[in-house]
Enzyme design. Structure first.
Site, PDB file in Angstrom:
ATOM      1  N   ASN A  89      20.922  83.897  53.477  1.00  0.00           N
ATOM      2  CA  ASN A  89      20.168  82.831  52.920  1.00  0.00           C
ATOM      3  C   ASN A  89      18.833  84.041  52.148  1.00  0.00           C
ATOM      4  OD1 ASN A  89      18.611  81.207  51.394  1.00  0.00           O
ATOM      5  ND2 ASN A  89      18.277  80.010  52.798  1.00  0.00           N
ATOM      6  N   GLU A 114      20.437  73.342  60.673  1.00  0.00           N
ATOM      7  CA  GLU A 114      18.852  74.231  61.045  1.00  0.00           C
ATOM      8  C   GLU A 114      18.107  73.349  61.686  1.00  0.00           C
ATOM      9  OE1 GLU A 114      19.534  77.943  57.834  1.00  0.00           O
ATOM     10  OE2 GLU A 114      18.483  75.930  57.073  1.00  0.00           O
ATOM     11  N   GLY A 174      12.585  81.017  60.842  1.00  0.00           N
ATOM     12  CA  GLY A 174      11.884  82.034  60.465  1.00  0.00           C
ATOM     13  C   GLY A 174      11.319  82.300  61.225  1.00  0.00           C
ATOM     14  N   SER A 208      16.656  81.614  63.187  1.00  0.00           N
ATOM     15  CA  SER A 208      17.055  82.990  63.546  1.00  0.00           C
ATOM     16  C   SER A 208      18.116  83.299  64.309  1.00  0.00           C
ATOM     17  CB  SER A 208      15.120  83.439  64.481  1.00  0.00           C
ATOM     18  OG  SER A 208      14.127  82.437  64.653  1.00  0.00           O
ATOM     19  N   HIS A 246      18.558  72.412  52.216  1.00  0.00           N
ATOM     20  CA  HIS A 246      17.451  73.111  53.097  1.00  0.00           C
ATOM     21  C   HIS A 246      16.621  72.754  52.765  1.00  0.00           C
ATOM     22  CE1 HIS A 246      15.522  76.611  54.935  1.00  0.00           C
ATOM     23  NE2 HIS A 246      16.141  77.328  54.846  1.00  0.00           N
ATOM     24  N   LYS A 275      16.403  83.448  50.666  1.00  0.00           N
ATOM     25  CA  LYS A 275      15.612  82.772  49.984  1.00  0.00           C
ATOM     26  C   LYS A 275      15.326  82.982  48.716  1.00  0.00           C
ATOM     27  CE  LYS A 275      15.063  81.343  54.758  1.00  0.00           C
ATOM     28  NZ  LYS A 275      14.590  81.023  55.620  1.00  0.00           N
TER      29      LYS A 275
HETATM   30  P1  13P Z   1      16.098  82.553  59.418  1.00  0.00           P
HETATM   31  O1  13P Z   1      17.234  82.755  59.989  1.00  0.00           O
HETATM   32  O2  13P Z   1      14.858  83.171  58.720  1.00  0.00           O
HETATM   33  O3  13P Z   1      15.289  82.566  60.813  1.00  0.00           O
HETATM   34  O4  13P Z   1      16.373  81.645  58.667  1.00  0.00           O
HETATM   35  C1  13P Z   1      17.211  80.373  58.783  1.00  0.00           C
HETATM   36  C2  13P Z   1      17.085  80.161  57.324  1.00  0.00           C
HETATM   37  O5  13P Z   1      16.570  78.897  57.076  1.00  0.00           O
HETATM   38  C3  13P Z   1      18.888  80.105  56.782  1.00  0.00           C
HETATM   39  O6  13P Z   1      18.909  78.999  55.569  1.00  0.00           O
END
Ligand code: 13P
Length: 256
Positions: free
Chosen positions: A11, A171, A177, A216, A99, A13
Site C-alpha cells: 500500500n 491492521e 507507521g 510496521s 483502511h 498510500k
Molecule cells: P506501515 O507498514 O507503514 O506500518 O503501514 C501499514 C499499512 O497501513 C498498510 O496498509
C-alpha cells in the site's frame, strides 16, 4: 487442513510521482529476478493516477496491481470518485477498502466500508478489507468488540463472495507507521478471532479467505508473523516503497 496461498500487498498510500515510481518499478523488476516468490500472490496498490503506469510496468511480472479505495456506487454524479468498473478497466485485480486512515481521517463508517465491499464482490474486483483497533481500544480491553463490530458490518457482503477474491487485513492502528509491530501471538489471536466471527456470521468461505497482517511489517519481522497459522501474509506500507524490502517480505511469505 485448508491451504491458503500467501498474499502480500504493498500500500503505497499517497506517495510517489511518475519519476520515483519508475525507479521503484525498475528496482522491483530487477529484484524479482533474484527473489523467488512464485507461490505468493503479490499486489501493488499505488495512488489512482499511477494505476496505468503500474499496469505498464507490472503487466508481465506476475505481480498484480490494485487501488487503495473505491466508490460505493457503480457510476454517476459523484465528483472525484472512482468505480469498480473503472478499476477493472485499468486492469486492477484488487482494491483496498476501509483502511484505518480512511476510517479515522476521512470519515468512513462501517456502513460505507460494507457498501464498498459489496460493490467489489458484485463487480468481480478482489477486495482487501481492513479492520483493526486503536491504541485506546486495545488498552481499554475492547479489541475483540471492535473487530467483531467491523467484521459483522462486512460479513453479509462476503457470504456469496469467491474466497480467493477476498482478503481481510488486520491492521492494529497503533502499529501503522509507528515501528511498533503486533507480536506474532497477538496477530494470531486477532486473525483467529476474525476468522471465527466470519464463520459464525455465515461466511462459509472464511476458512479459505486470506487474513493478512499490516502494521510496521519489515523483512526482519515478517517470517515470525507469517509463520502463525492464521497469518496468511501482509499489507505493507512504508516497506513497500523500498523494492528490496518489499520483495524480501514476499520471500518471507514464501518460506514461512
Ligand atoms: P506501515 O507498514 O507503514 O506500518 O503501514 C501499514 C499499512 O497501513 C498498510 O496498509
Amino acid at each position: 487442513m485448508t491451504t491458503r496461498n500467501p498474499f502480500v500487498a504493498g500500500n503505497w498510500k499517497m506517495n510517489g510521482d511518475i519519476v520515483t515510481n519508475e525507479h521503484l518499478f525498475t528496482a522491483l523488476r530487477a529484484a524479482l529476478e533474484r527473489v523467488s516468490i512464485a507461490q505468493v500472490e503479490v499486489a501493488i496498490c499505488p495512488p489512482y493516477p499511477y494505476l496505468g503506469q503500474a499496469g505498464a510496468w507490472l503487466n508481465d511480472t506476475g505481480i498484480a496491481w490494485g487501488a487503495q479505495n473505491v466508490a460505493e456506487a457503480p457510476n454517476g454524479a459523484l465528483t472525484g470518485e472512482v468505480s469498480v468498473s473503472m478499476l477493472l478497466d485499468l486492469g486492477c485485480r484488487w482494491t483496498i477498502v476501509g483502511h484505518s486512515e480512511r476510517r479515522t481521517l476521512l470519515g468512513e463508517t462501517d456502513e460505507t466500508v460494507a457498501r464498498k465491499v459489496s460493490m467489489c464482490v458484485g463487480g468481480g474486483l478482489g477486495v482487501i478489507a481492513c479492520v483493526g483497533e486503536s491504541l485506546d481500544e486495545r488498552e481499554g480491553g475492547r479489541t475483540e468488540a471492535v473487530l467483531a463490530r467491523q467484521v459483522a458490518a462486512i460479513a453479509p457482503a462476503l457470504r456469496e463472495a469467491d474466497p480467493a477474491r477476498v482478503v481481510l487485513a488486520y491492521e492494529p492502528v497503533w502499529a501503522i507507521g509507528t515501528g511498533r509491530t503486533a507480536s506474532p501471538e497477538m496477530a494470531q489471536q486477532a486473525h483467529a478471532f476474525i476468522r471465527a466471527r466470519l464463520l459464525e456470521a455465515g461466511v462459509g468461505g472464511a476458512s479459505q479467505m486470506r487474513i493478512v497482517y499490516g502494521g510496521s511489517v519489515k523483512p526482519s519481522n515478517a517470517v515470525s508473523l507469517f509463520e502463525m497459522p492464521d497469518v496468511d501474509g501482509g499489507l505493507i506500507g512504508g516497506a513497500s516503497l523500498v523494492a528490496e524490502d518489499f520483495l524480501n517480505i514476499c520471500r518471507a511469505a514464501a518460506v514461512a
